[in-house]
Design a protein around this motif. Structure first.
Motif, mmCIF file in Angstrom:
data_model
loop_
_atom_site.group_PDB
_atom_site.id
_atom_site.type_symbol
_atom_site.label_atom_id
_atom_site.label_comp_id
_atom_site.label_asym_id
_atom_site.label_seq_id
_atom_site.Cartn_x
_atom_site.Cartn_y
_atom_site.Cartn_z
ATOM 1 N N GLY A 136 48.587 33.882 -37.482
ATOM 2 C CA GLY A 136 48.648 32.439 -37.681
ATOM 3 C C GLY A 136 47.259 31.826 -37.837
ATOM 4 N N ILE B 290 57.019 34.656 -35.030
ATOM 5 C CA ILE B 290 56.915 34.107 -36.380
ATOM 6 C C ILE B 290 56.862 32.580 -36.330
ATOM 7 C CG2 ILE B 290 58.163 33.820 -38.561
ATOM 8 C CD1 ILE B 290 59.111 36.710 -38.254
ATOM 9 N N LEU C 41 51.277 36.031 -45.777
ATOM 10 C CA LEU C 41 52.467 35.693 -44.993
ATOM 11 C C LEU C 41 53.596 36.690 -45.257
ATOM 12 C CD1 LEU C 41 54.120 33.763 -43.196
ATOM 13 C CD2 LEU C 41 54.653 32.460 -45.262
ATOM 14 N N ILE D 198 49.608 27.569 -47.796
ATOM 15 C CA ILE D 198 49.451 28.786 -47.027
ATOM 16 C C ILE D 198 49.271 29.973 -47.967
ATOM 17 C CG2 ILE D 198 51.850 29.558 -46.906
ATOM 18 C CD1 ILE D 198 51.419 29.892 -43.861
ATOM 19 N N SER E 39 49.420 28.234 -37.826
ATOM 20 C CA SER E 39 48.864 28.152 -39.181
ATOM 21 C C SER E 39 48.681 26.706 -39.637
ATOM 22 C CB SER E 39 49.764 28.896 -40.173
ATOM 23 O OG SER E 39 50.948 28.163 -40.454
ATOM 24 N N ARG E 40 49.386 25.781 -39.019
ATOM 25 C CA ARG E 40 49.313 24.381 -39.402
ATOM 26 C C ARG E 40 48.256 23.610 -38.607
ATOM 27 N NH1 ARG E 40 53.370 22.989 -42.694
ATOM 28 N NH2 ARG E 40 53.232 20.774 -42.199
ATOM 29 N N ARG F 299 44.818 28.034 -45.327
ATOM 30 C CA ARG F 299 45.211 26.676 -45.710
ATOM 31 C C ARG F 299 43.990 25.833 -46.066
ATOM 32 N NH1 ARG F 299 50.333 24.768 -44.757
ATOM 33 N NH2 ARG F 299 51.716 26.021 -43.455
ATOM 34 N N TRP G 185 53.681 30.300 -37.569
ATOM 35 C CA TRP G 185 53.791 29.168 -38.485
ATOM 36 C C TRP G 185 53.167 27.913 -37.873
ATOM 37 C CZ3 TRP G 185 54.750 28.690 -43.439
ATOM 38 C CH2 TRP G 185 55.045 27.419 -43.953
#
Length: 393
Positions: free
Chosen positions: A368, A72, A26, A21, A79-80, A375, A76
């Motif tokens: 995100g 938050i 972030l 990341i 973001s994945r 990523r 996260w």
């Protein structure tokens, strides 16, 4: 913008492994959220205690803090996700936002003479916030598919103009000029980045100016706000009251501020002190130095967002991250412009600072998505190393 591949599916097996990341982006996001929630507590506790329906000084702080933690976590999680999945979701998010916007005049809640909020499943939110994200996502999707035909009217202008026209009409019914401006400006910047011919963009800019003029002529309250913006002292007891109180707050802060929690204007003098005008309280308590540092943090966030865009693995990722970064940047600029009276009052909130749980959730979801692009940027280096090893083997 550097040339990017447009067929990410060719590298799908390698992209299943998530890259690292973008840590600076972030940390900047989390830092702004933390500062925003803390400043919200300071700005809101007086009005929360004075509200006969609340009478709890920590009411806004607790609610916003809860939404911040949930946001938050959502950031996260998003973001994945491989950002290529956002291509598929873009159509549904845009369609859903248009449907909700159409429902606002029917079941929306009226506030200050305008219906902008809707309540579903016990949650109040503005569909315009979802529409902003939907526009960015669908624009990025279409522009990545039609990258070689963006210079034509059929592929470079017509579909985007149609989407903006539908949303603008629905927002006109809501009397929501600020959201209209943000969506149009973000859309125009994305069209410029996407390859739309500049002559078409100039023409659209002329049309947009004409539409704004029509809006101002047909919505009398907006005209009053412009008069109050130019001559607030002549409307000190009405439209100019908020502007004057905001000036008092900013001026009282001086260079170093009155100190955290020591604002005087938040004691029911400045309306919307914990919402659209929270930056005035920031200036009063933290002074010019503190307010400047917060602006610098926002600037660094925007610059890092564009850096992620410039290093994106493909065109879709580049346009998605650039559009979302532009969206946040425009909201910050317009909000600060309004609070400092550089711009007429238009009801724009300050991202991560202004009270509003759903708005905060949407903002963090946007962050995100940008982190998801970051990523895959780092994962591209893994793909290159694998290819080198295969050639060597």
């Amino acid at each position: 913008m550097a040339k990017q591949t447009e067929h990410p599916e060719a590298l799908a097996p390698e992209q299943d492994e998530r890259g690292l990341i973008d840590l600076p982006f972030l940390l900047l996001t989390v830092l702004l959220v933390v500062i925003g929630v803390i400043m919200l507590f300071s700005a809101s506790y007086a009005s929360a205690y004075a509200d006969s329906d609340i009478q709890n000084s920590s009411y806004y702080f607790v609610r916003q803090g809860g939404f911040a933690l949930a946001g938050i976590a959502a950031m996260w999680f998003i973001s994945r996700i491989n950002y290529q999945a956002f291509r598929f979701f873009s159509v549904f998010i845009l369609a859903g936002s248009i449907l909700l916007l159409a429902m606002v005049p029917v079941i929306g809640m009226e506030e200050n003479g305008a219906k902008r909020w809707i309540r579903l499943f016990g949650i109040n939110f503005q569909p315009s916030e979802l529409a902003k994200v939907g526009v960015v996502m669908i624009f990025a999707t279409l522009m990545s598919v039609w990258r070689d035909r963006m210079h034509t009217f059929r592929y470079g202008v017509a579909p985007y103009l149609g989407i903006l026209a539908v949303i603008a009409l629905l927002l006109y019914i809501e009397r929501h000029l600020s959201a209209t401006l943000i969506i149009f400006m973000t859309g125009a910047i994305m069209m410029l980045l996407g390859g739309t011919s500049k002559r078409w963009l100039i023409g659209l800019a002329i049309v947009a100016v004409g539409l704004i003029a029509i809006y101002l002529l047909t919505r009398g309250y907006t005209g009053d706000r412009i008069k109050a913006w130019l001559h607030p002292e002549e409307f000190a007891s009405d439209e100019g009251y908020q502007v004057i109180q905001s000036r008092y707050a900013i001026g009282s802060g001086g260079l170093t501020g009155l100190g955290f929690g020591k604002s005087r204007q938040k004691y029911l003098y400045l309306p919307e002190e914990h919402n659209d005008y929270i930056f005035a309280i920031v200036c009063e308590e933290l002074g010019f130095i503190g307010a400047t540092l917060i602006v610098v943090l926002f600037a660094l966030l925007v610059l890092r967002g564009y850096w992620i865009s410039m290093h994106a693995h493909d065109r879709f990722g580049a346009l998605l991250s650039a559009g979302l970064t532009t969206l946040i940047g425009l909201q910050v600029l317009l909000n600060i412009g309004v609070v400092t009276n550089l711009l007429p009052s238009t009801g724009i909130s300050l991202p991560f600072f202004s009270y509003g749980g759903t708005a905060l959730l949407v903002n963090l979801a946007e962050m995100g998505m940008i982190l998801s692009v970051s990523r895959q940027n780092t994962n591209r280096m893994v793909v290159k190393r694998r290819k080198k090893r295969r050639r060597a083997g």
